[in-house]
Write a protein that holds these residues in place. Sequence first.
Motif, PDB file in Angstrom:
ATOM      1  N   ASP A   1       0.857  -1.186   0.000  1.00  0.00           N
ATOM      2  CA  ASP A   1       0.000   0.000   0.000  1.00  0.00           C
ATOM      3  C   ASP A   1       0.893   1.236   0.000  1.00  0.00           C
ATOM      4  N   VAL A   2       0.699   2.104  -0.984  1.00  0.00           N
ATOM      5  CA  VAL A   2       1.477   3.339  -1.060  1.00  0.00           C
ATOM      6  C   VAL A   2       1.360   4.136   0.240  1.00  0.00           C
ATOM      7  N   PHE A   3       0.170   4.109   0.858  1.00  0.00           N
ATOM      8  CA  PHE A   3      -0.072   4.895   2.059  1.00  0.00           C
ATOM      9  C   PHE A   3       0.276   4.131   3.338  1.00  0.00           C
ATOM     10  N   GLY A   4       0.704   2.872   3.206  1.00  0.00           N
ATOM     11  CA  GLY A   4       1.130   2.102   4.356  1.00  0.00           C
ATOM     12  C   GLY A   4       0.022   1.731   5.325  1.00  0.00           C
ATOM     13  N   GLU A   5      -1.230   1.755   4.865  1.00  0.00           N
ATOM     14  CA  GLU A   5      -2.363   1.469   5.748  1.00  0.00           C
ATOM     15  C   GLU A   5      -2.833   0.022   5.631  1.00  0.00           C
ATOM     16  N   GLN A   6      -2.955  -0.472   4.412  1.00  0.00           N
ATOM     17  CA  GLN A   6      -3.476  -1.817   4.182  1.00  0.00           C
ATOM     18  C   GLN A   6      -2.416  -2.801   3.722  1.00  0.00           C
ATOM     19  N   GLY A   7      -1.173  -2.371   3.746  1.00  0.00           N
ATOM     20  CA  GLY A   7      -0.083  -3.234   3.319  1.00  0.00           C
ATOM     21  C   GLY A   7       1.250  -2.580   3.628  1.00  0.00           C
ATOM     22  N   HIS A   8       2.315  -3.250   3.241  1.00  0.00           N
ATOM     23  CA  HIS A   8       3.655  -2.695   3.450  1.00  0.00           C
ATOM     24  C   HIS A   8       3.827  -1.447   2.584  1.00  0.00           C
ATOM     25  N   PRO A   9       4.478  -0.414   3.120  1.00  0.00           N
ATOM     26  CA  PRO A   9       4.666   0.810   2.337  1.00  0.00           C
ATOM     27  C   PRO A   9       5.487   0.561   1.075  1.00  0.00           C
TER      28      PRO A   9
END
Length: 521
Positions: A99-107
């Motif tokens: 996840d680009v935003f680091g919310e739902q996955g690795h940044p």
Amino acid sequence: MADPILIARHGDIECHLLPELANRHGLITGATGTGKTITLQTLAEQLSRLGVPVFMADIKGDLTGISQTGSLSPKMADILKERGLEAPKPLACPTTLWDVFGEQGHPVRATVSDMGPLLLSRMLNLNDTQQGVLQLVFKIADDNGLLLLDLKDLRAMLQQVGDNASTFTTEYGNISPASVGAIQRGLMQIEEQGGDQFFGEPMLDIHDFMQTVDGHGVINILAADKLMNAPRLYATFLLWMLSELFESLPEVGDLDKPKLVFFFDEAHLLFNDAPKALIERIELVVRLVRSKGVGVFFVTQNPLDVPESVLGQLGNRVQHALRAFTPRDQKAVKSAADTMRANPGLDIATAITELAVGEALVSCLDDKGRPSITQRVFVLPPGSQIGPITPEQRKALLDGSLVAGVYEKMVDRESAYEKLKGRAAATPTREEAQASTPQSMRDEAAAAVRAGTPQAQETAPDSGHSWLGDVAGGLLRGSGRKDSVLETVAKSAARSIGSTVGREIIRGVLGSLLGGSSRRR
């Protein structure tokens, strides 16, 4: 050779994707709700089973189910029975969430330098002039050893170039303040969309996409539901990853199976209003990345969304239903029909408008690399879960990931911002410069002036003026000339007293002038 991948069937007709030809790329098209997502999941699942890593963007948030073992619902069982298809074998694929935003996955991050001016110009929607200025900024940063890692680095570099445009004009060309301002405004918009979280370190190592677990390829899923709110950021990000694969992987020729298969969902966003230079870049990457062992599948609603120069590189086709309600829709149907290999017993154009959900026209490359005859078939359902996972399941995937803890903490090392701001902080004010100058130096300079200028001997220096003003004034009076050039030099020298470099310049200028006065005398 790896076993062929069965992707669709109708009676005795079977359609296979040959793994050794999956790097000849592909296209999955169809209107909303016709089954593209299921087709994508089935293909990814079968590639993973063969040990091929996969990357795909999760636009709607429902592809994460591929990480969980599926179960057959009564409704799905009835549909499979009606179509004469066997129930899929339940399975789950090893999955890494990003996840680009680091919310739902690795940044996921990239540096500004690695993104480059061409892709960044696309992201910022710059015109040709503004893009040229951005390229100059990158060139100036490179020539001066200034790293552009995150957006604050680029902002600081733009300010530096804008404030000193005249200094760079001779060597690099004209730098328009209006263009610098437009780029700064574009960066502000990207920051508001959350793009500042994408730029920085540690930067994504593209090889982390190419992992296997127990012989099964890892499915890399990018959470893109929020990212889709910034379509240019989404498209540019995916294109950057594709370019990274192209630039970092070695030539391998034709393999038994790809090193990685890259699914580019909502592909129309990549080409919307894209400049010619970018289209040419995409065409080049698609054409040459095949020899790096990478297959690319574009997923979009309309085949007209993909330029012909790129469309011609896509050998494996899965065409779901299209609606022919408008003239553009009708044109799309005809275009799709014309680009698929004809079947004497099938009216392709008519069939495209009649296909049911999960039904498709399929034409894959045969063992000689030729498009097979187009067949009307039913896409096989995946054996993994259809639909999204729970927050608890997502947390378990993140905690047990192969890259857990690698990208979570952002690193901010010294780069252009720190160096440029450091220079500014190291520059003393005029008062600080005057206070740091030894009194003996001031007295010596004043005495030297008085010794060579009778007028100065009669007039004591006014303590309310700067010592440099006394020196410059004495020089001008002692010369007996109202030389405008000399006056300009003296005033410029006085203004330069504030910096360490300025003080060195002043000492040199004053030394030459005083020497000249002695010779004249």
